[in-house]
Design a protein around this motif. Structure first.
Motif, PDB file in Angstrom:
ATOM      1  N   MET A 275       0.840  -1.203   0.000  1.00  0.00           N
ATOM      2  CA  MET A 275       0.000   0.000   0.000  1.00  0.00           C
ATOM      3  C   MET A 275       0.875   1.253   0.000  1.00  0.00           C
ATOM      4  N   TYR A 276       1.939   1.239   0.774  1.00  0.00           N
ATOM      5  CA  TYR A 276       2.876   2.367   0.763  1.00  0.00           C
ATOM      6  C   TYR A 276       3.452   2.570  -0.642  1.00  0.00           C
ATOM      7  N   ASP A 277       3.850   1.474  -1.289  1.00  0.00           N
ATOM      8  CA  ASP A 277       4.395   1.577  -2.649  1.00  0.00           C
ATOM      9  C   ASP A 277       3.363   2.147  -3.615  1.00  0.00           C
ATOM     10  N   LEU A 278       2.118   1.730  -3.470  1.00  0.00           N
ATOM     11  CA  LEU A 278       1.057   2.222  -4.346  1.00  0.00           C
ATOM     12  C   LEU A 278       0.802   3.704  -4.121  1.00  0.00           C
ATOM     13  N   MET A 279       0.894   4.160  -2.887  1.00  0.00           N
ATOM     14  CA  MET A 279       0.702   5.590  -2.614  1.00  0.00           C
ATOM     15  C   MET A 279       1.816   6.416  -3.235  1.00  0.00           C
ATOM     16  N   VAL A 280       3.050   5.931  -3.137  1.00  0.00           N
ATOM     17  CA  VAL A 280       4.159   6.637  -3.781  1.00  0.00           C
ATOM     18  C   VAL A 280       3.921   6.727  -5.288  1.00  0.00           C
ATOM     19  N   ALA A 281       3.547   5.616  -5.887  1.00  0.00           N
ATOM     20  CA  ALA A 281       3.317   5.584  -7.334  1.00  0.00           C
ATOM     21  C   ALA A 281       2.155   6.491  -7.732  1.00  0.00           C
ATOM     22  N   ALA A 282       1.097   6.503  -6.930  1.00  0.00           N
ATOM     23  CA  ALA A 282      -0.068   7.352  -7.233  1.00  0.00           C
ATOM     24  C   ALA A 282       0.314   8.817  -7.238  1.00  0.00           C
ATOM     25  N   MET A 283       1.136   9.224  -6.278  1.00  0.00           N
ATOM     26  CA  MET A 283       1.565  10.624  -6.236  1.00  0.00           C
ATOM     27  C   MET A 283       2.575  10.925  -7.335  1.00  0.00           C
ATOM     28  N   GLN A 284       3.394   9.951  -7.677  1.00  0.00           N
ATOM     29  CA  GLN A 284       4.393  10.145  -8.728  1.00  0.00           C
ATOM     30  C   GLN A 284       3.741  10.479 -10.057  1.00  0.00           C
ATOM     31  N   VAL A 285       2.638   9.815 -10.377  1.00  0.00           N
ATOM     32  CA  VAL A 285       1.961  10.068 -11.656  1.00  0.00           C
ATOM     33  C   VAL A 285       0.845  11.102 -11.506  1.00  0.00           C
ATOM     34  N   ASP A 286       0.714  11.685 -10.317  1.00  0.00           N
ATOM     35  CA  ASP A 286      -0.290  12.714 -10.029  1.00  0.00           C
ATOM     36  C   ASP A 286      -1.705  12.219 -10.284  1.00  0.00           C
ATOM     37  N   ALA A 287      -1.955  10.954  -9.908  1.00  0.00           N
ATOM     38  CA  ALA A 287      -3.309  10.408 -10.015  1.00  0.00           C
ATOM     39  C   ALA A 287      -4.221  11.030  -8.963  1.00  0.00           C
ATOM     40  N   THR A 288      -3.639  11.391  -7.835  1.00  0.00           N
ATOM     41  CA  THR A 288      -4.354  12.068  -6.750  1.00  0.00           C
ATOM     42  C   THR A 288      -3.337  12.777  -5.869  1.00  0.00           C
ATOM     43  N   ARG A 289      -3.814  13.730  -5.095  1.00  0.00           N
ATOM     44  CA  ARG A 289      -2.917  14.477  -4.212  1.00  0.00           C
ATOM     45  C   ARG A 289      -3.308  14.350  -2.745  1.00  0.00           C
ATOM     46  N   VAL A 290      -4.367  13.620  -2.489  1.00  0.00           N
ATOM     47  CA  VAL A 290      -4.853  13.445  -1.114  1.00  0.00           C
ATOM     48  C   VAL A 290      -5.123  11.960  -0.884  1.00  0.00           C
ATOM     49  N   LEU A 291      -4.466  11.385   0.133  1.00  0.00           N
ATOM     50  CA  LEU A 291      -4.592   9.956   0.380  1.00  0.00           C
ATOM     51  C   LEU A 291      -4.777   9.680   1.866  1.00  0.00           C
ATOM     52  N   THR A 292      -5.626   8.708   2.172  1.00  0.00           N
ATOM     53  CA  THR A 292      -5.750   8.215   3.543  1.00  0.00           C
ATOM     54  C   THR A 292      -5.570   6.708   3.524  1.00  0.00           C
ATOM     55  N   TYR A 293      -5.035   6.187   4.619  1.00  0.00           N
ATOM     56  CA  TYR A 293      -4.839   4.747   4.724  1.00  0.00           C
ATOM     57  C   TYR A 293      -5.192   4.304   6.136  1.00  0.00           C
ATOM     58  N   ARG A 294      -6.301   3.607   6.267  1.00  0.00           N
ATOM     59  CA  ARG A 294      -6.648   2.962   7.537  1.00  0.00           C
ATOM     60  C   ARG A 294      -5.961   1.602   7.534  1.00  0.00           C
ATOM     61  N   MET A 295      -4.948   1.473   8.361  1.00  0.00           N
ATOM     62  CA  MET A 295      -4.035   0.344   8.291  1.00  0.00           C
ATOM     63  C   MET A 295      -4.592  -0.886   9.010  1.00  0.00           C
ATOM     64  N   PRO A 296      -4.180  -2.088   8.573  1.00  0.00           N
ATOM     65  CA  PRO A 296      -4.671  -3.308   9.207  1.00  0.00           C
ATOM     66  C   PRO A 296      -4.137  -3.446  10.627  1.00  0.00           C
ATOM     67  N   ALA A 297      -4.868  -4.160  11.439  1.00  0.00           N
ATOM     68  CA  ALA A 297      -4.469  -4.352  12.830  1.00  0.00           C
ATOM     69  C   ALA A 297      -4.276  -5.839  13.128  1.00  0.00           C
ATOM     70  N   ASP A 298      -5.368  -6.608  13.095  1.00  0.00           N
ATOM     71  CA  ASP A 298      -5.265  -8.035  13.416  1.00  0.00           C
ATOM     72  C   ASP A 298      -4.314  -8.766  12.473  1.00  0.00           C
ATOM     73  N   SER A 299      -4.473  -8.536  11.170  1.00  0.00           N
ATOM     74  CA  SER A 299      -3.636  -9.263  10.215  1.00  0.00           C
ATOM     75  C   SER A 299      -2.178  -8.831  10.310  1.00  0.00           C
ATOM     76  N   LEU A 300      -1.939  -7.578  10.704  1.00  0.00           N
ATOM     77  CA  LEU A 300      -0.556  -7.118  10.845  1.00  0.00           C
ATOM     78  C   LEU A 300       0.151  -7.868  11.963  1.00  0.00           C
ATOM     79  N   ILE A 301      -0.458  -7.908  13.146  1.00  0.00           N
ATOM     80  CA  ILE A 301       0.233  -8.588  14.249  1.00  0.00           C
ATOM     81  C   ILE A 301       0.271 -10.089  14.026  1.00  0.00           C
ATOM     82  N   ALA A 302      -0.712 -10.627  13.295  1.00  0.00           N
ATOM     83  CA  ALA A 302      -0.667 -12.053  12.960  1.00  0.00           C
ATOM     84  C   ALA A 302       0.541 -12.352  12.079  1.00  0.00           C
TER      85      ALA A 302
END
Length: 431
Positions: A275-302
């Motif tokens: 997701m971080y890589d996709l956000m960098v790429a999205a800003m690189q090509v100026d697809a959008t300039r405003v991004l939010t990311y609600r990050m995983p919790a259970d699956s992350l610690i798993a």
């Protein structure tokens, strides 16, 4: 006059639009900055909400070490190479967030959920959508909402951090594969068919609006307010359709570095990094300039080897829970560091870095357990003109977190005089 149905619908071109429940239908009340000029490098905003707080007694720097001469705690050591690019701010909170189970619902809004008499839930526009309202016209996507598949901060799939101007949730993309295709995969449907589809959608909305004007004369005053709010949502769909039409036939830009298509099964830390890589790429090509990311919790610690839920981990009095909480915090710092590195290594047309023109906020609405004071907050990048590289501790332990959101808005050139429960900008950020 025809009798009104208990739940009315507006009909248009063979489609049905269900209206909200209204008293007039026999129901009881429910308790309930402009785009940059040509050639100017655009600003961007990213908000990453990690949920469930942090290992509070080990995550924050020492309150007696402020300014530039502070030591990063062990859990944040992966961020050491970016220390000059970020600031850690303490003593920020939301005045009205008294419910520790609300997670990130009010993180970007600062709203009072009981502000509307007779309702047990109310929200307002999130800071990202304020920025999107002024920057979004210049890009293919007004904003981009990323989330996790049902385990992010206890919320269901598709629920993002973003709330529109009516205080309604904005849907998000809950896996990297969906985000990848939305951003970079071209629609192979013939242009004429896509144009015809949008025209049919617009025809439906036109009929809906015409019927609604007729219906309005048959409603009581309170129900007219409900109908007005509903129609505002319909008009938002109109705006989206018009924007889609304007981008028909415009090929999607591809990032300069080849980005692999994500696996549909990605979960946990691997998912976050993608997701971080996709956000960098999205800003690189100026697809959008405003991004939010609600990050995983259970699956992350798993993915880090935990066998408990993120909620259980957040109550880390037990030693085994504290171990998981520490691992989670250190992994987040490591992944955030990687994100900042990629932003710093991405060059803009004028030779500056993407990080120079972006403001990245990482944090949570909760500090630990169900405690809503001293929200963990890291702000990085130069997009808002913040003088980075410092540890700031607000004198007032109840300084509104919305003061930070207002500071980022104004520092980025967004026309906003207030946000949520803000009392003003944080002058120390720019001093």
């Amino acid at each position: 006059m025809n009798q009104l149905n208990r739940r009315a619908t507006l009909r248009g071109a063979g489609a049905l639009f269900a209206l909200p429940f209204m008293d007039s239908f026999g129901f009881r009340k429910f308790a309930a900055a402009s785009s940059p000029v040509a050639g100017e490098i655009p600003k961007r905003m990213v908000f990453c909400g990690m949920g469930f707080g942090v290992t509070a007694d080990e995550w924050y720097p020492d309150v007696n070490e402020t300014g530039r001469d502070y030591r990063l705690p062990k859990l944040l050591q992966p961020l050491a190479k970016h220390k000059d690019d970020l600031s850690i701010i303490q003593n920020l909170m939301h005045r009205y967030s008294a419910d520790g189970h609300s997670g990130s619902t009010f993180w970007l809004t600062g709203a009072n959920r009981y502000a509307m008499p007779g309702q047990n839930f109310h929200n307002t526009i999130s800071v990202d959508q304020v920025a999107a309202g002024q920057w979004g016209a210049a890009t293919r996507y007004t904003s981009l909402q990323l989330t996790a598949p049902g385990d992010s901060d206890g919320h269901g799939p598709g629920q993002s951090l973003a709330w529109n101007k009516f205080g309604k949730p904005v849907a998000g993309l809950d896996n990297p594969l969906a985000a990848f295709h939305k951003l970079f995969s071209d629609d192979t449907t013939p242009l004429e068919i896509r144009q015809d589809k949008l025209k049919k959608q617009q025809s439906v909305l036109d009929t809906v609006l015409d019927n609604a004007r007729s219906l309005d004369r048959r409603l009581g005053q309170e129900d007219r307010g409900k109908l007005s709010e509903y129609l505002q949502s319909v008009r938002e769909i109109e705006v989206r359709i018009a924007k889609e039409e304007s981008w028909l036939g415009v090929e999607k830009k591809k990032p300069s570095e080849q980005l692999r298509e994500p696996a549909e099964s990605m979960r946990g830390a691997e998912e976050v990094r993608m997701m971080y890589d996709l956000m960098v790429a999205a800003m690189q090509v100026d697809a959008t300039r405003v991004l939010t990311y609600r990050m995983p919790a259970d699956s992350l610690i798993a993915s880090l080897g935990a066998t408990m839920s993120a909620h259980s981990m957040s109550h880390y009095a037990a030693p085994e829970r504290r171990v998981v909480s520490r691992k989670r915090d250190a992994e987040h710092a490591k992944m955030l560091s990687g994100f900042l590195t990629k932003l710093k290594n991405t060059r803009e047309a004028d030779g500056s870095s993407l990080l120079d023109n972006c403001t990245v906020t990482f944090g949570s609405n909760i500090s630990y357990h169900h405690t809503l004071k001293n929200c963990p907050t890291i702000v990085a990048g130069g997009g808002a003109g913040i003088k980075q590289g410092r540890h700031l501790v607000m004198d007032d332990p109840k300084t509104p977190l919305c003061n930070l959101w207002l500071s980022i808005l104004q520092g980025s050139g967004i026309n906003a005089s207030t946000h949520g429960d803000s009392t003003g900008v944080i002058e120390e950020l720019f001093a």
